[in-house]
Design a protein around this motif. Structure first.
Motif, PDB file in Angstrom:
ATOM      1  N   MET A   1      18.662  15.609   5.497  1.00 36.42           N
ATOM      2  CA  MET A   1      17.556  16.572   5.401  1.00 36.42           C
ATOM      3  C   MET A   1      17.223  16.864   4.133  1.00 36.42           C
ATOM      4  O   MET A   1      18.497  17.254   3.552  1.00 36.42           O
ATOM      5  CB  MET A   1      17.524  17.752   6.606  1.00 36.42           C
ATOM      6  CG  MET A   1      17.377  17.478   7.983  1.00 36.42           C
ATOM      7  SD  MET A   1      17.746  18.813   9.004  1.00 36.42           S
ATOM      8  CE  MET A   1      16.450  19.746   8.845  1.00 36.42           C
ATOM      9  N   SER A   2      16.224  17.554   3.641  1.00 35.35           N
ATOM     10  CA  SER A   2      16.092  18.079   2.206  1.00 35.35           C
ATOM     11  C   SER A   2      16.953  19.294   2.297  1.00 35.35           C
ATOM     12  O   SER A   2      17.154  20.052   3.340  1.00 35.35           O
ATOM     13  CB  SER A   2      14.672  18.314   2.024  1.00 35.35           C
ATOM     14  OG  SER A   2      14.119  19.367   2.822  1.00 35.35           O
TER      15      SER A   2
ATOM     16  N   HIS B   1      15.271   0.077  10.279  1.00 35.55           N
ATOM     17  CA  HIS B   1      16.653  -0.125  10.339  1.00 35.55           C
ATOM     18  C   HIS B   1      17.595   1.086   9.697  1.00 35.55           C
ATOM     19  O   HIS B   1      16.969   1.917   8.997  1.00 35.55           O
ATOM     20  CB  HIS B   1      16.951  -1.125   9.301  1.00 35.55           C
ATOM     21  CG  HIS B   1      16.684  -1.461   8.020  1.00 35.55           C
ATOM     22  ND1 HIS B   1      17.259  -0.578   7.032  1.00 35.55           N
ATOM     23  CD2 HIS B   1      15.463  -1.977   7.368  1.00 35.55           C
ATOM     24  CE1 HIS B   1      16.593  -0.674   5.920  1.00 35.55           C
ATOM     25  NE2 HIS B   1      15.646  -1.605   6.018  1.00 35.55           N
ATOM     26  N   GLY B   2      18.664   1.003   9.786  1.00 33.61           N
ATOM     27  CA  GLY B   2      19.590   2.126   9.483  1.00 33.61           C
ATOM     28  C   GLY B   2      19.715   2.423   8.063  1.00 33.61           C
ATOM     29  O   GLY B   2      19.910   3.476   7.598  1.00 33.61           O
ATOM     30  N   ARG B   3      19.228   1.622   7.097  1.00 32.97           N
ATOM     31  CA  ARG B   3      19.516   2.092   5.578  1.00 32.97           C
ATOM     32  C   ARG B   3      18.369   2.693   5.174  1.00 32.97           C
ATOM     33  O   ARG B   3      18.359   2.972   4.052  1.00 32.97           O
ATOM     34  CB  ARG B   3      19.743   0.781   4.865  1.00 32.97           C
ATOM     35  CG  ARG B   3      21.149   0.398   5.028  1.00 32.97           C
ATOM     36  CD  ARG B   3      21.593  -0.520   3.846  1.00 32.97           C
ATOM     37  NE  ARG B   3      20.775  -1.529   3.163  1.00 32.97           N
ATOM     38  CZ  ARG B   3      20.791  -2.816   3.486  1.00 32.97           C
ATOM     39  NH1 ARG B   3      21.765  -3.456   4.271  1.00 32.97           N
ATOM     40  NH2 ARG B   3      19.984  -3.300   3.126  1.00 32.97           N
ATOM     41  N   LEU B   4      17.079   2.546   5.945  1.00 35.71           N
ATOM     42  CA  LEU B   4      16.048   3.415   5.244  1.00 35.71           C
ATOM     43  C   LEU B   4      16.419   4.858   5.336  1.00 35.71           C
ATOM     44  O   LEU B   4      17.181   5.326   5.936  1.00 35.71           O
ATOM     45  CB  LEU B   4      14.720   3.338   6.309  1.00 35.71           C
ATOM     46  CG  LEU B   4      14.276   1.844   6.485  1.00 35.71           C
ATOM     47  CD1 LEU B   4      13.185   1.748   7.706  1.00 35.71           C
ATOM     48  CD2 LEU B   4      13.682   1.470   5.226  1.00 35.71           C
ATOM     49  N   PRO B   5      15.539   5.455   4.143  1.00 33.39           N
ATOM     50  CA  PRO B   5      15.869   6.938   4.208  1.00 33.39           C
ATOM     51  C   PRO B   5      15.413   7.671   5.597  1.00 33.39           C
ATOM     52  O   PRO B   5      14.458   7.262   6.309  1.00 33.39           O
ATOM     53  CB  PRO B   5      15.025   7.501   2.845  1.00 33.39           C
ATOM     54  CG  PRO B   5      14.824   5.966   2.232  1.00 33.39           C
ATOM     55  CD  PRO B   5      14.758   5.193   3.148  1.00 33.39           C
ATOM     56  N   ALA B   6      15.768   9.120   5.821  1.00 35.79           N
ATOM     57  CA  ALA B   6      15.375   9.532   7.005  1.00 35.79           C
ATOM     58  C   ALA B   6      14.065   9.901   7.202  1.00 35.79           C
ATOM     59  O   ALA B   6      13.534   9.580   8.435  1.00 35.79           O
ATOM     60  CB  ALA B   6      16.456  10.839   7.162  1.00 35.79           C
ATOM     61  N   ASP B   7      13.359  10.046   6.214  1.00 35.78           N
ATOM     62  CA  ASP B   7      11.993  10.419   6.533  1.00 35.78           C
ATOM     63  C   ASP B   7      11.177   9.348   6.496  1.00 35.78           C
ATOM     64  O   ASP B   7      10.064   9.441   7.377  1.00 35.78           O
ATOM     65  CB  ASP B   7      11.294  11.187   4.885  1.00 35.78           C
ATOM     66  CG  ASP B   7      11.615  10.108   3.898  1.00 35.78           C
ATOM     67  OD1 ASP B   7      12.440   9.399   3.588  1.00 35.78           O
ATOM     68  OD2 ASP B   7      11.063  10.667   2.965  1.00 35.78           O
TER      69      ASP B   7
END
Length: 756
Positions: A381-382, A579-585
């Motif tokens: 999170m930011s 996939h899991g390597r994408l940023p959370a947003d």
């Protein structure tokens, strides 16, 4: 004299003790004596009915039937010795690549023991360049042994007397490349010759009740039995010890948890939970109501609930957990929901907020009287969003806090934590759960509810989760559609893969959505370790020394499949990537778009394995399905058919027609009963690894106890352990039992029990 607790380094040569520790984690005399033979060999003993897996290190005993020397193809001056031994009518072939150096030691009609690595060629297994031991009754007390490729013997004794060769039952031990079965036999015999009588930790009354041999006799007879009955009686005793060690750990943990105070949270008729029930747009199943009553009763007590909620995929566990959390909120406490991934945590936050509706709008204009706030806390999170979430948690404004491992961090403080819910409990250990529970005020211990959609057979639950009460949901809510599963062998039927893409196109045209699941992401991702090859391998024994991965099949990466589909067979539909390597947003944006119908086909990894609920998704294609476990496949296909339309799961694989992996996939396709599949998964993984080292890095001490076949022993051991711990919580009056428990299950292994 030698004592049971002595270190092997004080009893055996340094090199031998080091080899036993490195190969098998055998450190003390007791460790070695509890490392029991896998079988016994007598004159005329066969190999058994089960073929080994490729790569297994096995030991066989038989009489040399053939011994032939051949020139090695393409290697002038080098010969290959092919030896066939007869094991009571069953034949095993062994190949020695420096044949001339071995031929003088191995001759026709000799009785020999071979130990080596299994290789398959055209569905037949053999041993490639094994170590060997000649067991003939000759005039010499020496036994020939050899290994043309191995290094020094590391100090293991060079001779055994004729008495060992004349044993009615020769013990055969699980061996490794560094130390063979006969090495362990030599060490065990040497230790037993000087061993002091071993004190028995079990009371006489228990031994009589369970028909158990004295421990000292069992430890000796399990290695050198006088008869088959003697061996079985010894193994029965040691099985009980293994079961008792586990159950003592669990009973101690359960006793310790029950002794702590917890917030009493009796249900209210006019609170948030009642308002939520009034607004439910559907009826709970009978199973959900029964489990809700069990949990509600636990929450009303002044000691902590410790309950496992297990159920089929889509059986409605989350709604039961939410109702429980609302009961705790009505008593004035907060709840935390711990999820293993950000995708699942975000999905929980979105779905729980939607289910609560106006009841999740505390602090907003026009919010109902009993409303609360649902807050999400994840590691990506930011800074601003994280700061706001932490403030809501510490101030008590947030009644339900949902997050990943970020909840465990020291910077997270709760106003008054009363309950912890752990989703997919096998992803977390005891220490992580306790770290979250420790965030409660003072000496209060929050209630604990752990959930899993991976069904757990009764014996597994009793052996790994015996400190938890168990509730089970088997009934699926009304409206859940059936899921059909098909296996597509891509190697033999490539057109069937094309048909899978066509089927997805048809589903999208009808207004539905689909998943395409891949086993890895791709690009610069680290290459996953190769799977342990099974007997479907077609490598020849003569291929020894070649690169093991040279001909390994390539796997479909999500990035590659995404590009190939959107520019090829699915070019006419909207394809997304997750996939899991994408940023959370980005992950959240993709899932939101898929949930809202803005993406037709989602190419993804196993981030969607649990918790993802898109009712409009009806089709799933799993690429390289043989790369996934039985339970994982069952979890994945549970993502489709969650709405009013039937679901379809297509398992694509490149394995051959005779592969055990294909049989496993066909078994998954044959049933949607998660409990049946859990047993299948357990049997196919050969159960030793269920409590073993594959994930934890430590070895299991369950050498004889079968969590599938010894329910009666587990039940008896559990009753014994609970009775002893109830009378003597610290086992101060039973030092032998305390020692058995500590030596069998150290803190690392106990923590791993919950992940196994």
């Amino acid at each position: 004299m030698t004592h049971f607790d002595d270190r092997l380094s004080a009893v055996l040569e340094t090199g031998v003790a080091r080899a036993l520790e490195e190969s098998f984690e055998l450190i003390t005399v007791g460790d070695l004596l509890r490392y029991v033979p896998s079988r016994y060999v007598s004159q005329g003993s066969g190999l058994g009915s089960t073929d080994p897996y490729e790569g297994d290190h096995v030991t066989v005993v038989g009489r040399v039937d053939k011994c032939e020397l051949f020139p090695r193809r393409g290697k002038r001056g080098i010969s290959v010795l092919e030896v066939t031994i007869d094991c009571d009518g069953q034949h095993v072939k062994a190949t020695f690549f420096n044949g001339a150096r071995v031929k003088h030691a191995i001759k026709k009609d000799q009785r020999v023991m071979f130990s080596g690595t299994v290789k398959y060629w055209r569905s037949k297994w053999s041993l490639s360049h094994p170590r060997y031991l000649v067991l003939d009754d000759d005039e010499s007390d020496l036994i020939s042994r050899g290994d043309a490729s191995a290094g020094p013997r590391r100090g293991v004794g060079q001779a055994m007397d004729a008495a060992v060769r004349a044993l009615p039952f020769l013990p055969v031990y699980p061996a490794a490349a560094g130390i063979e079965s006969w090495d362990i036999l030599w060490c065990t015999r040497r230790v037993l010759e000087d061993l002091d009588p071993v004190e028995d930790p079990l009371p006489d009354v228990v031994r009589a009740q369970e028909a158990l041999s004295p421990l000292d006799h069992a430890l000796r007879a399990v290695h050198f039995p006088a008869s088959k009955d003697d061996a079985e009686a010894a193994r029965h005793r040691l099985r009980f010890d293994e079961a008792a060690a586990v159950q003592l750990v669990l009973a101690t943990r359960r006793q310790s948890a029950a002794a702590r105070p917890a917030p009493a949270c009796p249900p209210r008729r006019d609170g948030l939970a009642a308002a939520f029930d009034d607004d439910l747009p559907f009826e709970l199943t009978d199973g959900q109501r029964t489990v809700a009553e069990e949990i509600g009763t636990d929450l009303s007590a002044p000691h902590p609930m410790n309950r496992l909620l297990q159920g089929e995929v889509g059986s409605g566990k989350t709604i039961v957990a939410l109702r429980a959390m609302l009961q705790v909120l009505d008593a004035g406490y907060q709840c935390a929901l711990l999820a293993p991934t950000e995708v699942l945590a975000t999905q929980h936050h979105r779905s729980i907020t939607a289910q609560l509706g106006a009841l999740a709008t505390a602090g907003e204009l026009g919010a109902p009287e009993h409303a609360t706030r649902v807050v999400l806390l994840t590691g990506s999170m930011s800074t601003a969003a994280r700061r706001a979430a932490l403030l809501a948690v510490v101030s008590g404004d947030a009644g339900i806090v949902i997050g990943t491992h970020a909840l465990i961090q020291e910077s997270v403080s709760f106003f008054d934590l009363g309950m912890v819910v752990v989703d997919e409990q096998h992803r977390f250990g005891v220490e992580q759960r306790d770290m979250l529970r420790a965030k409660a005020r003072g000496d209060i211990s929050p209630h604990l509810l752990v959930m899993t959609a991976t069904p757990i057979p009764r014996t597994i639950a009793m052996t790994t989760l015996g400190d938890l009460d168990t509730s089970t949901l088997r009934e699926l809510p009304r409206g859940r559609s059936p899921i059909a599963t098909s296996v597509v062998p891509a190697r033999s039927h490539p057109r069937w893969v094309e048909r899978a893409w066509a089927r997805i196109t048809e589903e999208v045209a009808a207004g539905r959505q689909a998943y395409v699941v891949c086993s890895r992401i791709g690009e610069d991702e680290d290459t996953p370790p190769p799977r342990r090859a099974k007997k479907s391998s077609r490598r020849s024994a003569s291929d020894e020394g070649e690169d093991e991965n040279e001909n390994a099949p390539t796997t479909a990466a999500a990035l590659d499949v995404f590009e190939a589909l959107r520019s090829g067979p699915l070019s006419g539909v909207r394809v997304g990537l997750l996939h899991g390597r994408l940023p959370a947003d980005e992950k959240d944006a993709v899932m939101t778009a898929f949930d809202h119908g803005e993406i037709d086909v989602l190419v993804c990894t196993t981030v969607v394995e649990v918790g993802v609920d898109v009712p409009n998704a009806t089709t799933m294609v799993v690429m390289d399905a043989d790369r996934f476990g039985v339970s994982q496949l069952h979890q994945l296909r549970g993502r489709v058919g969650r709405g009013g339309h039937p679901g379809l799961c297509i398992l694509v694989t490149d394995v051959g027609p005779h592969s055990p992996s294909l049989n496993r996939l066909q078994a998954v396709a044959g049933t949607t009963d998660g409990f049946e599949l859990a047993l299948l998964d357990l049997r196919q993984r050969r159960e030793g690894n269920v409590l073993g080292a594959d994930q934890s890095g430590t070895r299991s001490n369950l050498r004889l106890l079968s969590v599938l076949d010894h329910l009666d022993i587990i039940v008896a051991a559990r009753e014994f352990a609970q009775r002893v711990v109830a009378e003597d919580p610290g086992l101060t009056r039973h030092p032998g039992l305390a020692g058995m428990m500590r030596s069998a299950w150290d803190a690392t292994r106990v923590d791993f029990l919950d992940k196994a």
